[in-house]
Design an enzyme around this catalytic site. Structure first.
Site, PDB file in Angstrom:
ATOM      1  CB  CYS A 126      41.931  38.782  39.831  1.00 18.87           C
ATOM      2  SG  CYS A 126      41.765  38.862  38.044  1.00 18.87           S
ATOM      3  CG  HIS A 234      37.946  35.728  38.221  1.00 17.31           C
ATOM      4  ND1 HIS A 234      37.008  36.460  37.513  1.00 17.31           N
ATOM      5  CD2 HIS A 234      39.133  36.370  38.033  1.00 17.31           C
ATOM      6  CE1 HIS A 234      37.606  37.497  36.936  1.00 17.31           C
ATOM      7  NE2 HIS A 234      38.885  37.458  37.243  1.00 17.31           N
TER       8      HIS A 234
HETATM    9  C1  2RA Z   1      40.745  39.641  34.088  1.00 19.83           C
HETATM   10  N1  2RA Z   1      42.728  39.018  35.260  1.00 19.83           N
HETATM   11  O1  2RA Z   1      39.885  39.049  34.754  1.00 19.83           O
HETATM   12  C2  2RA Z   1      42.040  40.078  34.653  1.00 19.83           C
HETATM   13  C3  2RA Z   1      41.875  41.255  35.550  1.00 19.83           C
HETATM   14  N2  2RA Z   1      43.079  41.596  36.209  1.00 19.83           N
HETATM   15  O2  2RA Z   1      40.617  39.906  32.923  1.00 19.83           O
END
Ligand code: 2RA
Length: 333
Positions: A126, A234
């Site tokens: 991600c 994120h």
């Molecule tokens: C996280 N990147 O956010 C990972 C999820 N795929 O921990």
């Protein structure tokens, strides 16, 4: 088209079902798969109940495509068996991402590498996806030399257990811990396990996956990944050094015209991307665009996206859409 979703009861699997439905992917029959203890339970798709089946039953059902989000070891064991049955697997785990024989795809960037022979296709991490969607158009124009990225990642990236930990802490309740430390009122500078070089696996994913997707091993990337008590997306602070100089207005125009990117950059009116605004959206939001005044040809920006959507489910469904449009799936005209 028959479509299997493996890991259908998890956070990403549930989002995959939602995105397939929202985007009107032509699912004629859904084959939901989950761990043995969930077999027989029901998931609802387009208002219809479907019984969760086992891996073996899912292969026997011969779906054209299987979206996997069931973890690396499940994928290592089962993706080859689906592939051997002619089923195209789009896998959200890290199991196959760096396998040179498996494509690692962000449709806006490199879907053109896909062929009918690709039966296991890796969906990137991600935090990598949202960064490369924003940076690839700039790479094409100015040539990226080096990226320095720090992430501020949502607890949803860890899964249901982490969301529950955060909620329990907020409500003052005891419960199972997804992290070694409290996450509410905290920032944990560790995502995934530490490697021998002192970086975490998440940090090295950003380094290696970026180069593979952007097809350029000369790009230098260094990363610090941090978990924060946020849901919805994120965020990333990105410092990017180019080969050639750029014009800031041109950068904004280029990004605004790039597929999947939305520029939110109006400091005078306190407008910039935030996870609460990116939540449930498919785009990658970019703002805080400004010159790094400490060295030439270098840009600072802030990149936000819903990690469960563009960072996982939406990207996987977009790959499936591309395969369908290009007639690259077995038995699908
Ligand atoms: C996280 N990147 O956010 C990972 C999820 N795929 O921990």
């Amino acid at each position: 088209m028959k479509v299997a979703v493996v890991g259908a009861t998890g956070l990403v699997g549930t989002k995959m079902l939602q995105v397939l439905e929202e985007r009107n992917f032509p699912v004629t029959e859904l084959v939901p798969v989950a761990s043995e203890r969930s077999v027989g339970k029901e998931v609802i798709f387009k208002g219809k109940p479907y019984k969760v089946v086992s891996m073996t039953d899912a292969i026997a059902a011969k779906p054209a495509v299987a979206l996997f989000s069931a973890g690396g070891s499940t994928s290592l064991e089962w993706a080859p068996q689906f592939a051997a049955a002619g089923i195209t697997v789009i896998d959200n785990s890290s199991a196959w991402r760096m396998d040179p024989a498996k494509p690692l795809v962000v449709p806006e960037i490199n879907a053109d590498i896909l062929t009918a022979g690709d039966k296991v296709i890796a969906n990137p991490n991600c935090s990598t996806i949202q960064m490369v969607v924003a940076l690839n158009p700039l790479h094409k124009k100015y040539g990226i030399k080096r990226i320095v990225v720090s992430t501020y990642q949502s607890v949803t990236g860890t899964g249901v257990k982490a969301v529950t930990q955060l909620m329990n802490e907020r409500e003052g309740k005891e419960g199972e811990m997804a992290y070694k430390y409290p996450i509410d009122m905290n920032a944990i500078p560790q995502i995934d396990v530490f490697l021998d070089n002192g970086y975490t696996k998440e940090e090295m994913k950003m380094v290696n996956e970026t180069r593979k997707i952007m097809r350029d091993d000369t790009i230098r990337v260094t990363s610090t990944t941090v978990r924060i008590p946020v849901m919805g997306g994120h965020s990333e602070s990105v410092n990017v050094e180019f080969e050639h100089d750029y014009d800031l207005d041109e950068v904004k125009k280029l990004l605004a015209a790039s597929p999947g990117v939305v520029v939110v950059d109006d400091p005078a009116n306190a407008q910039y991307p935030m996870p609460k605004d990116a939540h449930e959206k498919d785009e990658v939001f970019v703002g805080r665009l400004r010159r790094d005044e400490s060295q030439p040809n270098t840009l600072n920006c802030w990149i936000v996206s819903d990690n469960l959507r563009k960072g996982a489910a939406t990207n996987a469904v977009q790959i499936a859409e591309y395969l369908m449009e290009k007639h690259l799936l077995n038995g699908v005209k």
